[in-house]
Design an enzyme around this catalytic site. Structure first.
Site, PDB file in Angstrom:
ATOM      1  N   GLU A  57      -0.554  -9.210  -1.175  1.00 41.18           N
ATOM      2  CA  GLU A  57      -2.000  -9.465  -1.055  1.00 41.18           C
ATOM      3  C   GLU A  57      -2.680  -9.418  -2.430  1.00 41.18           C
ATOM      4  O   GLU A  57      -3.553 -10.235  -2.729  1.00 41.18           O
ATOM      5  CB  GLU A  57      -2.613  -8.445  -0.083  1.00 41.18           C
ATOM      6  CG  GLU A  57      -2.141  -8.722   1.354  1.00 41.18           C
ATOM      7  CD  GLU A  57      -2.535  -7.645   2.347  1.00 41.18           C
ATOM      8  OE1 GLU A  57      -2.261  -6.457   2.084  1.00 41.18           O
ATOM      9  OE2 GLU A  57      -3.132  -7.989   3.383  1.00 41.18           O
ATOM     10  N   GLU A  72       4.084  -5.707   7.302  1.00 43.66           N
ATOM     11  CA  GLU A  72       3.282  -4.659   7.954  1.00 43.66           C
ATOM     12  C   GLU A  72       3.619  -4.450   9.428  1.00 43.66           C
ATOM     13  O   GLU A  72       3.547  -3.327   9.924  1.00 43.66           O
ATOM     14  CB  GLU A  72       1.781  -4.972   7.806  1.00 43.66           C
ATOM     15  CG  GLU A  72       1.224  -4.744   6.404  1.00 43.66           C
ATOM     16  CD  GLU A  72       1.372  -5.959   5.493  1.00 43.66           C
ATOM     17  OE1 GLU A  72       2.160  -6.885   5.819  1.00 43.66           O
ATOM     18  OE2 GLU A  72       0.704  -5.993   4.447  1.00 43.66           O
ATOM     19  N   ALA A  80       0.871  -1.171   0.000  1.00 47.03           N
ATOM     20  CA  ALA A  80       0.000   0.000   0.000  1.00 47.03           C
ATOM     21  C   ALA A  80       0.910   1.223   0.000  1.00 47.03           C
ATOM     22  O   ALA A  80       2.080   1.132   0.349  1.00 47.03           O
ATOM     23  CB  ALA A  80      -0.865  -0.011   1.253  1.00 47.03           C
ATOM     24  N   GLY A  94       0.632  -5.053   0.796  1.00 48.98           N
ATOM     25  CA  GLY A  94      -0.488  -5.048  -0.145  1.00 48.98           C
ATOM     26  C   GLY A  94      -0.099  -5.646  -1.494  1.00 48.98           C
ATOM     27  O   GLY A  94      -0.957  -6.163  -2.217  1.00 48.98           O
TER      28      GLY A  94
HETATM   29  C1  3H9 Z   1       0.662  -2.366   3.415  1.00 51.26           C
HETATM   30  O1  3H9 Z   1       0.917  -2.754   2.322  1.00 51.26           O
HETATM   31  C2  3H9 Z   1      -0.663  -2.555   4.073  1.00 51.26           C
HETATM   32  C3  3H9 Z   1      -1.483  -3.560   3.334  1.00 51.26           C
HETATM   33  O2  3H9 Z   1      -1.651  -4.715   4.105  1.00 51.26           O
HETATM   34  C4  3H9 Z   1      -2.783  -2.995   2.840  1.00 51.26           C
HETATM   35  C5  3H9 Z   1      -3.705  -2.504   3.879  1.00 51.26           C
HETATM   36  C6  3H9 Z   1      -5.092  -2.140   3.459  1.00 51.26           C
HETATM   37  N1  3H9 Z   1       4.671   3.357  -0.193  1.00 51.26           N
HETATM   38  O3  3H9 Z   1      13.442   1.924   0.473  1.00 51.26           O
HETATM   39  P1  3H9 Z   1      13.860   2.657  -0.724  1.00 51.26           P
HETATM   40  C7  3H9 Z   1       9.441   4.836  -1.339  1.00 51.26           C
HETATM   41  S1  3H9 Z   1       1.810  -1.502   4.310  1.00 51.26           S
HETATM   42  C8  3H9 Z   1       5.144   4.576  -0.512  1.00 51.26           C
HETATM   43  O4  3H9 Z   1      14.887   3.713  -0.582  1.00 51.26           O
HETATM   44  P2  3H9 Z   1      14.962   0.233  -1.803  1.00 51.26           P
HETATM   45  C9  3H9 Z   1      10.457   5.257  -0.298  1.00 51.26           C
HETATM   46  O5  3H9 Z   1       9.881   6.127   0.649  1.00 51.26           O
HETATM   47  C10 3H9 Z   1       3.212  -1.437   3.232  1.00 51.26           C
HETATM   48  N2  3H9 Z   1       6.443   4.817  -0.781  1.00 51.26           N
HETATM   49  O6  3H9 Z   1      14.285   1.670  -1.904  1.00 51.26           O
HETATM   50  C11 3H9 Z   1      11.497   5.909  -1.160  1.00 51.26           C
HETATM   51  O7  3H9 Z   1      11.029   7.212  -1.482  1.00 51.26           O
HETATM   52  P3  3H9 Z   1      12.028   8.459  -1.573  1.00 51.26           P
HETATM   53  C12 3H9 Z   1       3.941  -2.710   3.198  1.00 51.26           C
HETATM   54  C13 3H9 Z   1       7.281   3.789  -0.697  1.00 51.26           C
HETATM   55  O8  3H9 Z   1      15.209  -0.184  -3.203  1.00 51.26           O
HETATM   56  C14 3H9 Z   1      11.465   5.086  -2.447  1.00 51.26           C
HETATM   57  O9  3H9 Z   1      10.209   4.407  -2.440  1.00 51.26           O
HETATM   58  N3  3H9 Z   1       5.154  -2.573   2.399  1.00 51.26           N
HETATM   59  C15 3H9 Z   1       6.857   2.511  -0.356  1.00 51.26           C
HETATM   60  O10 3H9 Z   1      16.100   0.260  -0.847  1.00 51.26           O
HETATM   61  C16 3H9 Z   1      12.567   4.054  -2.530  1.00 51.26           C
HETATM   62  O11 3H9 Z   1      12.530   3.276  -1.343  1.00 51.26           O
HETATM   63  C17 3H9 Z   1       6.318  -2.240   2.959  1.00 51.26           C
HETATM   64  O12 3H9 Z   1       6.422  -2.038   4.155  1.00 51.26           O
HETATM   65  C18 3H9 Z   1       5.487   2.305  -0.098  1.00 51.26           C
HETATM   66  N4  3H9 Z   1       4.980   1.091   0.218  1.00 51.26           N
HETATM   67  O13 3H9 Z   1      13.895  -0.717  -1.137  1.00 51.26           O
HETATM   68  C19 3H9 Z   1       7.485  -2.133   2.022  1.00 51.26           C
HETATM   69  N5  3H9 Z   1       7.927   1.689  -0.340  1.00 51.26           N
HETATM   70  O14 3H9 Z   1      12.993   8.079  -2.659  1.00 51.26           O
HETATM   71  C20 3H9 Z   1       8.225  -0.853   2.257  1.00 51.26           C
HETATM   72  C21 3H9 Z   1       8.981   2.441  -0.673  1.00 51.26           C
HETATM   73  O15 3H9 Z   1      11.141   9.592  -1.852  1.00 51.26           O
HETATM   74  N6  3H9 Z   1       9.310  -0.629   1.308  1.00 51.26           N
HETATM   75  N7  3H9 Z   1       8.604   3.710  -0.896  1.00 51.26           N
HETATM   76  O16 3H9 Z   1      12.684   8.531  -0.216  1.00 51.26           O
HETATM   77  C22 3H9 Z   1      10.476  -1.280   1.379  1.00 51.26           C
HETATM   78  O17 3H9 Z   1      10.686  -2.174   2.159  1.00 51.26           O
HETATM   79  C23 3H9 Z   1      11.559  -0.823   0.437  1.00 51.26           C
HETATM   80  O18 3H9 Z   1      11.250   0.472   0.025  1.00 51.26           O
HETATM   81  C24 3H9 Z   1      11.723  -1.704  -0.825  1.00 51.26           C
HETATM   82  C25 3H9 Z   1      12.722  -1.003  -1.797  1.00 51.26           C
HETATM   83  C26 3H9 Z   1      12.294  -3.066  -0.404  1.00 51.26           C
HETATM   84  C27 3H9 Z   1      10.434  -1.896  -1.549  1.00 51.26           C
END
Ligand code: 3H9
Length: 643
Positions: free
Chosen positions: A109, A129, A63, A106
């Site tokens: 999911e 999450e 999400a 998400g």
């Molecule tokens: C969820 O999904 C709830 C569900 O159950 C649904 C409920 C109804 N959203 O980390 P990076 C941005 S909760 C928005 O440096 P990497 C991040 O802020 C979510 N933005 O890259 C950054 O922005 P900026 C569950 C996001 O290659 C840019 O992307 N998912 C999101 O080292 C690059 O990120 C997670 O918790 C997001 N979901 O790593 C996953 N994700 O450049 C969270 C990233 O402006 N994300 N951004 O600073 C991660 O673990 C890592 O970002 C990922 C990439 C492994 C994907």
């Protein structure tokens, strides 16, 4: 904004592509677009199957976390993804989710609402999450156990760590691994399918009660104070009790209450804060970084040898040297044992342990550092010694090599001045144990070049560390703030709170360890020497040192120590009482709340000064330092977080 979801038809298969950089998060309109695409495929007579795929480097990372603060503030309605996911799952033609990069939260999911999943081998799949103080909120707790069984689903949802595609394929979460071009492979796979297969209709494999109990205990231990992991556990277990729709409703209720609660707010703050640390106003956009292909370390003590592991674990060859051949030999033996243990305890496959070990070479002298891109000095904490070392390194290091000190307090400019290349000199303050702790303070001297700082930040990423830039002032960010925090704890003792009561209050608050016990681990003589040198008024801790209580190292400090076990000591009470009486300080009783307020306020007050003086760039950097380097409870968001 152009449409983030588009579709094209290719020989009987409709390919729906999500293109919402940087990580294809489910921002408003994205899931709606996917559903529209799937339904367009369902309505098209020429289409037999549908493939959903991500453009760029990933499938869907979850999400859109940027939306959460708006939902919490009531500016956006609560997410309601399930009706849309139901429409994907109810599609009358096979829907194949083609995964690469990350399928997280998400994203996973959505993938599970599809009928089949194929993945590139490097894909990471997970329900992270809980790390945001949440549980999966779009069916993850109900679909995942139907695909991989309750036990595995519990492990993934309760601890939040992703798994690799190969493991997912062994578990049945992924139906096929695609080695070559993913779209081509996914379409070929889709053409072999006859009918949809809804995840909700699968029968789940239950877990035995003792297995669930074990996971619950582990969650309590590993994620002390966090609410979400235990909620995730209850909701995943409900998949085995309720029918699918009841399970979804239960999940939605818990998700909503967590999202609007304090822990999610704190952990979401940390998610963004962690990414903010790399944004440096003094590093112009497009600043080139230097290539670091080899590292070298001088000083093979506790820090130096553990720093060597960091480089080796990240794939960088590293040389280790020490002025004492015996110390170097002992360090190399320790390193070998470290990898042997990792292998024996099943933490590393034998070949990987051997590869890592081979990356660490002993060097008889710094003259052998001629190929290093970075040299880290980790000798004893003595300015004159370190200055001599920097002069020596300056004479042998190749041009462009970064010269870093692992000092935890000393003046980086004074070290830089011992060289002919102050722009290449910086502090890299690792935290013990350096191969475990995620925090790295990158200390910027007056002359350190932006290019060198940018290179250090990039290197930290390779080492999987969170780097925070700190200004060059005694103690940088973390240790500078820790001193008044400890002093506040000592004052509580001087005024009548027993040491173990002080530590317990702060541990109940969530600190990994109370500050007095931390003092015992470091050695009480260290603070004693600093206070004496700085001419600071003596504290009761000095009286303990004078009574021969040095901490864990001689078995007696604030506590009695037997190895790593500590116990309270009536002898300490006597010293404290005498000390206070001598100074006419009346003892009073303290509530745990008073102790916590006083100590945490001392931390905050110093934090405010650290920001005012420009030592930290922003309050959230301090939060990152304290959560990742000093055991501050993540679910409280850090000392500067206001909630
Ligand atoms: C969820 O999904 C709830 C569900 O159950 C649904 C409920 C109804 N959203 O980390 P990076 C941005 S909760 C928005 O440096 P990497 C991040 O802020 C979510 N933005 O890259 C950054 O922005 P900026 C569950 C996001 O290659 C840019 O992307 N998912 C999101 O080292 C690059 O990120 C997670 O918790 C997001 N979901 O790593 C996953 N994700 O450049 C969270 C990233 O402006 N994300 N951004 O600073 C991660 O673990 C890592 O970002 C990922 C990439 C492994 C994907």
């Amino acid at each position: 904004m152009s449409n983030p979801v588009t579709w094209t038809r290719d020989n009987g298969v409709l390919v729906v592509t999500i293109d919402n950089p940087p990580v294809n998060a489910l921002s408003p309109g994205v899931l709606e677009g996917i559903v529209e695409g799937v339904e367009a495929g369902a309505a098209d007579e020429e289409v037999r199957a549908i493939v959903v795929i991500g453009a760029g480097k990933t499938f869907i990372a979850g999400a859109d976390i940027r939306e959460f603060p708006k939902i919490i503030a009531g500016e956006r309605p609560m997410l309601s993804l399930n009706p849309l996911l139901d429409r994907i799952e109810n599609a009358p033609k096979p829907v194949v989710m083609a995964l690469h990069g990350s399928a997280l939260g998400g994203g996973l999911e959505v993938a599970m609402a599809g009928h089949y999943r194929v993945a590139a081998p490097s894909t990471q799949l997970g329900q992270p999450e809980v790390k945001l103080g949440l549980i999966p909120g779009a069916g993850g707790t109900q679909r995942l156990p139907r695909l991989v069984g309750v036990e595995r689903a519990l492990r993934m949802c309760v601890f939040g760590n992703p798994i690799a595609a190969r493991e997912a394929s062994e578990l049945g979460l992924v139906d096929a691994l695609i080695d070559g071009d993913l779209p081509t492979g996914a379409m070929a796979y889709a053409r072999t399918l006859q009918a949809p297969r809804r995840t909700r209709d699968l029968t789940l494999q239950s877990a035995e009660e003792h297995v669930i109990e074990k996971i619950r205990d582990e969650a309590r231990r590993r994620m002390r104070g966090h609410a979400a992991p235990l909620s995730a556990l209850e909701v995943v277990c409900a998949a085995d009790i309720f029918d699918f729709d009841e399970g979804l409703a239960f999940e939605a209720r818990i998700f909503q209450s967590l999202l609007t609660g304090p822990q999610a707010k704190a952990l979401i703050h940390l998610f963004f804060s962690e990414r903010e640390t790399a944004k440096l106003p003094f590093v112009p956009k497009g600043t080139k970084t230097r290539e670091v292909r080899r590292a070298a370390i001088l000083g093979a003590g506790t820090m130096g040898r553990a720093i060597a592991l960091c480089f080796a674990n990240a794939g960088l060859p590293v040389q280790l040297s020490d002025s004492s051949p015996a110390a170097l030999e002992a360090a190399m033996a320790w390193i070998r044992r470290h990898y042997e243990n990792a292998e024996q305890q099943g933490r590393l496959p034998a070949e990987e342990a051997a590869r890592r070990l081979a990356r660490i070479q002993a060097a008889a002298s710094v003259k052998e550092f001629a190929d290093a891109g970075l040299i880290v000095e980790a000798v004893s904490e003595n300015l004159e010694l370190k200055r001599a070392v920097f002069a020596e390194l300056d004479a042998v290091a190749p041009e462009g090599c970064l010269l870093a000190s692992n000092t935890s307090t000393l003046d980086i400019d004074a070290l830089a001045a011992a060289t002919n290349r102050p722009p290449d000199v910086l502090g890299l303050h690792f935290f013990a144990p350096a191969n475990v702790m995620r925090l790295l303070e990158v200390v910027r001297g007056a002359d350190t070049s932006p290019e060198v700082i940018a290179t250090a930040m990039e290197l930290a990423r390779r080492l999987r560390k969170i780097a925070v830039v700190a200004g060059n002032r005694f103690g940088f960010i973390g240790n500078r703030m820790f001193a008044p925090y400890r002093e506040a704890a000592i004052q509580c003792v001087q005024e009548g709170a027993l040491p173990w009561v002080v530590d317990q209050a702060l541990e109940q608050f969530g600190m990994a360890m109370g500050p007095l016990a931390v003092g015992d681990l470091a050695g009480l003589d260290i603070g004693h020497a600093i206070r004496r040198e700085a001419g600071l008024p003596p504290t009761v801790e000095d009286a303990l040192v004078e009574a021969g209580r040095l901490g864990q190292k001689n078995g007696r400090g604030w506590y009695l120590w037997q190895g790593n076990r500590r116990s309270s000591d009536p002898g300490v009470e006597k010293v404290v009482r005498a000390w206070s009486e001598e100074r006419g300080i009346a003892h009073r009783t303290f509530a745990a709340r008073d102790i916590v307020d006083r100590c945490v306020e001392a931390l905050r007050a110093e934090g405010r000064k650290v920001i005012e003086e420009g030592i930290a760039l922003r309050a959230s950097d301090i939060d990152i330092v304290y959560v990742n380097g000093y055991g501050y409870p993540a679910w409280r968001g850090g000392p500067m977080f206001e909630g």
